[in-house]
Write a protein that holds these residues in place. Structure first.
Motif, PDB file in Angstrom:
ATOM      1  N   LEU A   1      33.904  39.492  37.367  1.00 24.30           N
ATOM      2  CA  LEU A   1      35.152  38.791  36.677  1.00 24.30           C
ATOM      3  C   LEU A   1      36.427  39.675  36.541  1.00 24.30           C
ATOM      4  O   LEU A   1      37.494  39.231  36.838  1.00 24.30           O
ATOM      5  CB  LEU A   1      34.433  38.413  35.430  1.00 24.30           C
ATOM      6  N   LEU A   2      36.363  40.813  36.141  1.00 20.65           N
ATOM      7  CA  LEU A   2      37.485  41.858  35.696  1.00 20.65           C
ATOM      8  C   LEU A   2      38.307  41.955  37.313  1.00 20.65           C
ATOM      9  O   LEU A   2      39.568  41.976  37.404  1.00 20.65           O
ATOM     10  CB  LEU A   2      36.972  43.235  35.524  1.00 20.65           C
ATOM     11  N   GLN A   3      37.462  42.266  38.428  1.00 18.53           N
ATOM     12  CA  GLN A   3      38.262  42.448  39.665  1.00 18.53           C
ATOM     13  C   GLN A   3      38.945  40.998  40.183  1.00 18.53           C
ATOM     14  O   GLN A   3      40.065  41.108  40.569  1.00 18.53           O
ATOM     15  CB  GLN A   3      37.334  42.543  40.807  1.00 18.53           C
ATOM     16  N   ALA A   4      38.386  39.934  39.748  1.00 18.54           N
ATOM     17  CA  ALA A   4      39.140  38.692  40.117  1.00 18.54           C
ATOM     18  C   ALA A   4      40.316  38.524  39.222  1.00 18.54           C
ATOM     19  O   ALA A   4      41.304  37.782  39.694  1.00 18.54           O
ATOM     20  CB  ALA A   4      38.090  37.434  39.854  1.00 18.54           C
ATOM     21  N   GLU A   5      40.109  38.753  37.722  1.00 18.67           N
ATOM     22  CA  GLU A   5      41.000  38.595  36.783  1.00 18.67           C
ATOM     23  C   GLU A   5      42.335  39.571  36.647  1.00 18.67           C
ATOM     24  O   GLU A   5      43.460  39.026  36.798  1.00 18.67           O
ATOM     25  CB  GLU A   5      40.539  38.304  35.541  1.00 18.67           C
ATOM     26  N   VAL A   6      42.012  40.633  36.571  1.00 19.16           N
ATOM     27  CA  VAL A   6      42.919  41.913  36.279  1.00 19.16           C
ATOM     28  C   VAL A   6      42.460  43.078  37.258  1.00 19.16           C
ATOM     29  O   VAL A   6      43.354  44.224  37.189  1.00 19.16           O
ATOM     30  CB  VAL A   6      42.793  42.499  34.869  1.00 19.16           C
ATOM     31  N   GLY A   7      41.796  42.914  38.402  1.00 22.12           N
ATOM     32  CA  GLY A   7      41.813  43.817  39.427  1.00 22.12           C
ATOM     33  C   GLY A   7      43.036  44.546  39.914  1.00 22.12           C
ATOM     34  O   GLY A   7      42.952  45.683  40.411  1.00 22.12           O
ATOM     35  N   GLU A   8      44.147  43.847  40.049  1.00 17.96           N
ATOM     36  CA  GLU A   8      45.276  44.252  40.810  1.00 17.96           C
ATOM     37  C   GLU A   8      46.204  44.589  40.063  1.00 17.96           C
ATOM     38  O   GLU A   8      47.176  45.045  40.114  1.00 17.96           O
ATOM     39  CB  GLU A   8      46.049  43.100  41.698  1.00 17.96           C
TER      40      GLU A   8
ATOM     41  N   PRO B   1      48.312  47.262  37.878  1.00 21.16           N
ATOM     42  CA  PRO B   1      48.629  48.509  37.922  1.00 21.16           C
ATOM     43  C   PRO B   1      48.380  49.450  36.595  1.00 21.16           C
ATOM     44  O   PRO B   1      47.881  50.698  36.499  1.00 21.16           O
ATOM     45  CB  PRO B   1      50.046  48.789  38.578  1.00 21.16           C
ATOM     46  N   GLU B   2      48.258  48.749  35.509  1.00 27.69           N
ATOM     47  CA  GLU B   2      47.950  49.323  34.085  1.00 27.69           C
ATOM     48  C   GLU B   2      46.441  49.271  33.965  1.00 27.69           C
ATOM     49  O   GLU B   2      46.074  50.089  33.008  1.00 27.69           O
ATOM     50  CB  GLU B   2      48.633  48.450  33.058  1.00 27.69           C
ATOM     51  N   LEU B   3      45.405  49.001  34.813  1.00 28.85           N
ATOM     52  CA  LEU B   3      44.326  49.030  34.396  1.00 28.85           C
ATOM     53  C   LEU B   3      43.413  50.159  34.115  1.00 28.85           C
ATOM     54  O   LEU B   3      42.897  50.275  33.168  1.00 28.85           O
ATOM     55  CB  LEU B   3      43.504  48.097  35.575  1.00 28.85           C
ATOM     56  N   THR B   4      44.077  51.175  34.980  1.00 31.79           N
ATOM     57  CA  THR B   4      43.397  52.495  34.922  1.00 31.79           C
ATOM     58  C   THR B   4      43.933  53.174  33.507  1.00 31.79           C
ATOM     59  O   THR B   4      42.845  53.642  32.950  1.00 31.79           O
ATOM     60  CB  THR B   4      43.856  53.445  36.170  1.00 31.79           C
ATOM     61  N   ALA B   5      44.874  52.758  33.271  1.00 35.27           N
ATOM     62  CA  ALA B   5      45.172  53.616  31.842  1.00 35.27           C
ATOM     63  C   ALA B   5      44.674  52.919  30.595  1.00 35.27           C
ATOM     64  O   ALA B   5      44.439  53.434  30.039  1.00 35.27           O
ATOM     65  CB  ALA B   5      46.956  53.549  31.805  1.00 35.27           C
ATOM     66  N   VAL B   6      44.501  51.602  30.883  1.00 35.30           N
ATOM     67  CA  VAL B   6      44.177  50.748  29.641  1.00 35.30           C
ATOM     68  C   VAL B   6      42.549  50.938  29.460  1.00 35.30           C
ATOM     69  O   VAL B   6      42.003  50.772  28.459  1.00 35.30           O
ATOM     70  CB  VAL B   6      44.476  49.333  29.738  1.00 35.30           C
ATOM     71  N   GLY B   7      41.903  50.841  30.697  1.00 38.64           N
ATOM     72  CA  GLY B   7      40.414  50.759  30.670  1.00 38.64           C
ATOM     73  C   GLY B   7      39.969  52.468  30.020  1.00 38.64           C
ATOM     74  O   GLY B   7      40.296  53.033  30.969  1.00 38.64           O
ATOM     75  N   GLY B   8      39.159  52.400  29.018  1.00 33.34           N
ATOM     76  CA  GLY B   8      38.707  53.495  28.719  1.00 33.34           C
ATOM     77  C   GLY B   8      36.962  53.494  29.007  1.00 33.34           C
ATOM     78  O   GLY B   8      36.657  53.282  29.856  1.00 33.34           O
ATOM     79  N   ARG B   9      36.559  54.390  27.952  1.00 34.95           N
ATOM     80  CA  ARG B   9      35.191  54.657  28.229  1.00 34.95           C
ATOM     81  C   ARG B   9      34.302  53.486  28.139  1.00 34.95           C
ATOM     82  O   ARG B   9      33.377  53.373  28.927  1.00 34.95           O
ATOM     83  CB  ARG B   9      34.642  55.590  26.973  1.00 34.95           C
ATOM     84  N   ALA B  10      34.685  52.432  27.460  1.00 34.07           N
ATOM     85  CA  ALA B  10      34.011  51.094  27.319  1.00 34.07           C
ATOM     86  C   ALA B  10      33.950  50.547  28.477  1.00 34.07           C
ATOM     87  O   ALA B  10      32.824  49.918  29.158  1.00 34.07           O
ATOM     88  CB  ALA B  10      34.548  50.231  26.281  1.00 34.07           C
ATOM     89  N   LEU B  11      35.074  50.228  29.273  1.00 32.09           N
ATOM     90  CA  LEU B  11      34.909  49.851  30.730  1.00 32.09           C
ATOM     91  C   LEU B  11      34.183  50.616  31.708  1.00 32.09           C
ATOM     92  O   LEU B  11      33.430  49.954  32.362  1.00 32.09           O
ATOM     93  CB  LEU B  11      36.456  49.807  31.170  1.00 32.09           C
ATOM     94  N   ARG B  12      34.286  52.106  31.514  1.00 31.84           N
ATOM     95  CA  ARG B  12      33.445  52.714  32.484  1.00 31.84           C
ATOM     96  C   ARG B  12      31.751  52.426  32.335  1.00 31.84           C
ATOM     97  O   ARG B  12      31.008  52.383  33.363  1.00 31.84           O
ATOM     98  CB  ARG B  12      33.761  53.980  32.161  1.00 31.84           C
ATOM     99  N   GLU B  13      31.423  52.377  31.133  1.00 27.55           N
ATOM    100  CA  GLU B  13      30.122  52.094  30.822  1.00 27.55           C
ATOM    101  C   GLU B  13      29.642  50.906  31.117  1.00 27.55           C
ATOM    102  O   GLU B  13      28.513  50.534  31.661  1.00 27.55           O
ATOM    103  CB  GLU B  13      29.794  52.721  29.410  1.00 27.55           C
ATOM    104  N   MET B  14      30.605  49.800  30.681  1.00 24.47           N
ATOM    105  CA  MET B  14      30.045  48.563  31.160  1.00 24.47           C
ATOM    106  C   MET B  14      30.035  47.976  32.394  1.00 24.47           C
ATOM    107  O   MET B  14      29.512  47.023  32.853  1.00 24.47           O
ATOM    108  CB  MET B  14      30.867  47.454  30.233  1.00 24.47           C
ATOM    109  N   THR B  15      30.865  48.753  33.124  1.00 26.25           N
ATOM    110  CA  THR B  15      30.955  48.461  34.851  1.00 26.25           C
ATOM    111  C   THR B  15      29.997  49.359  35.736  1.00 26.25           C
ATOM    112  O   THR B  15      30.311  48.996  36.875  1.00 26.25           O
ATOM    113  CB  THR B  15      32.314  48.299  35.088  1.00 26.25           C
ATOM    114  N   ARG B  16      29.721  50.489  35.124  1.00 27.72           N
ATOM    115  CA  ARG B  16      28.769  51.297  35.891  1.00 27.72           C
ATOM    116  C   ARG B  16      27.979  50.657  36.973  1.00 27.72           C
ATOM    117  O   ARG B  16      27.817  50.936  38.032  1.00 27.72           O
ATOM    118  CB  ARG B  16      28.180  52.627  35.145  1.00 27.72           C
ATOM    119  N   LEU B  17      26.826  49.736  36.297  1.00 22.79           N
ATOM    120  CA  LEU B  17      25.954  49.074  37.259  1.00 22.79           C
ATOM    121  C   LEU B  17      26.719  48.138  38.186  1.00 22.79           C
ATOM    122  O   LEU B  17      25.995  47.556  39.153  1.00 22.79           O
ATOM    123  CB  LEU B  17      24.861  48.354  36.235  1.00 22.79           C
ATOM    124  N   GLY B  18      27.844  47.932  37.862  1.00 27.40           N
ATOM    125  CA  GLY B  18      28.641  46.860  38.997  1.00 27.40           C
ATOM    126  C   GLY B  18      28.708  47.567  40.232  1.00 27.40           C
ATOM    127  O   GLY B  18      29.099  46.640  41.127  1.00 27.40           O
TER     128      GLY B  18
END
Length: 292
Positions: A212-219, A221-238
């Motif tokens: 879903l994230l890839q489809a909605e906001v994957g492109e 440019p601010e995603l890397t800066a905005v996405g923190g630990r919660a994003l990394r933990e929740m998407t690791r299994l992805g």
């Protein structure tokens, strides 16, 4: 005493088992084979195995314990091939993620007079990657290694496993304990029901969220800066491979579908109560589970 082990499938779990055996003091021979020669070569370079089998079935006959470390349908295929070439002085075991089909097939093909023993297993350990390069001896430390049986109404007579295979089964359990695992015996159907909630649902939730994230906001440019630990933990299994999870979905469909449906209802409940006291109740319930 076990001194000859064959690992069919030298990816993450297979190679880690070889490394764990060595770390626990196993001094016998560990032979390996993988459909991808790069995996077996990597396992050999890591010393997870001592040699690569040129012919898996010949190597199986020369071994005592054969570990099937592959996706579920590949395990079932190996079981079918091995059932005709092994005898009562062999033990076949596995690390498959779903157990009902594997356990019933094992009792049909093995655990019969004159045939090899079969001990279905599932270590509750792993990573979102599947290659030998990420294998480690400590992967199973403090994990639970489950061994499954069929329900009493369907269970094969316990004495059907030959005395020689029973000795090997006991020896394998001892090595698993030496890895730092706690062993648990569980009915296969109950296993599949439970892991649908605690293992399979988290995977499919992470897959859905990451897609879903890839489809909605994957492109963005601010995603890397905005996405923190919660994003990394929740998407690791992805990052987990479809090749492994396809077989899980196919062989535990009913339990996984029920868990996903329950999650859909829970998410709808949250959506409908973002501004009501019910939201507090959901957080309190979640906190209670984590504290437990």
């Amino acid at each position: 005493m076990i001194d000859r082990v064959l690992i069919l499938g030298t990816g993450l779990l297979g190679a880690s088992t070889g490394l764990a055996l060595r770390a626990a003091g196993f001094s016998g021979t560990i032979t390996g084979w993988d459909k991808d020669p790069k995996q077996s070569q990597t396992a050999l370079s890591l010393k997870a195995i001592d040699a690569i089998a040129s012919d898996p079935l010949t190597a199986a006959r020369a071994s005592q314990v054969i570990l099937l470390a592959a996706p579920v349908y590949a395990i079932l295929d190996w079981m079918d091939q091995l059932s005709g070439v092994l005898g009562p002085d062999h033990l076949v075991t596995d690390v498959g993620s779903t157990k009902s089909l594997i356990t019933s097939t094992g009792n049909r093909l093995f655990n019969q007079p004159g045939r090899a023993g079969f001990l279905p297993g599932h270590p509750m350990a792993g990573k979102e990657v599947c290659g030998a390069a990420d294998a480690e001896a400590a992967l199973f430390r403090n994990a639970v290694w489950i061994f499954t049986t069929e329900s009493p109404a369907e269970d094969t007579e316990e004495s059907a496993m030959s005395p020689e295979a029973a000795v090997l089964a006991n020896g394998w359990r001892q090595w698993v304990t030496a890895f730092g695992c706690r062993t648990l015996d569980l009915d296969a159907a109950r296993h599949d029901e439970l892991v649908a909630w605690v293992s399979h649902l988290p995977q499919f939730l992470s897959t859905a969220l990451t897609a879903l994230l890839q489809a909605e906001v994957g492109e963005a440019p601010e995603l890397t800066a905005v996405g923190g630990r919660a994003l990394r933990e929740m998407t690791r299994l992805g990052a987990s491979p479809y090749s492994m999870w396809r077989d899980v979905a196919y062989t535990n469909t009913e339990s996984i579908a029920a868990a996903i449906h329950a999650l859909e209802q829970r998410l709808a409940h949250l959506r409908e109560n973002l501004r009501t006291p019910e939201l507090r109740s959901e957080f309190e319930l979640a906190n209670r589970f984590r504290k437990g």
